[in-house]
Design a protein around this motif. Sequence first.
Motif: not given
Length: 219
Positions: A61-72, A80-91
Amino acid sequence: MSTPMMWRLPVMAAVAGMLLPTAASAHPHVFAEARLEIDTSADGRVTELRNVWRFDEVFSSSVILDFDENADLKLDATELANISDMVTQSLAEFDYYINITVNGEDAEISLTEPIKVDYQDGQLLMFFAVVPKKEIPLNGKIAVGVFDPTMYAALDFINDEDMMVTGSSATHCARNVVRPDPDEVIAQNQASLTEAFFETTESSDLSKLFATRLELDCK
């Protein structure tokens, strides 16, 4: 706390709390059910390690709050692609939470493609595969652990069957899922748990002691 910082938090205080009996108990803040498949080839090699992580509802749920850019209140393909980019780089700096040893020596891995991310039934899922940088023949003792070296996230293999060997040589090695007992780990390492130990030892060395791992004994 912003979700992208999950994989970068300093946690030595939490580690100390977990290991020292006199300190307050520390716990992970993020939980995920995990699955690992070690694929093998017909000529007796480890070819790929496939991973699936399903995160708990609170973190999801916290991921939605951080990455739901259009607030739907959903995660679309772009989000989802933005999350993928972030975790791929971070890990990457943590080897994607995967530790492999071959006859006691660490083996290096590489990611085959960016981590895939999905959101299903209120839970965030991640899918990815890594391959050995150097050939790993099914010979001797091979151990694979999947854990967060900072101890902030807990990856839980609920059933032994969640750590599997697949492929043409799946029966070539004896398989054993090892689940360390925390009390035994503390007792066995009590003499080392000093202030100097925490100052000079990386947290990954500590978290490895508690991590569930799959051990293969190959003849």
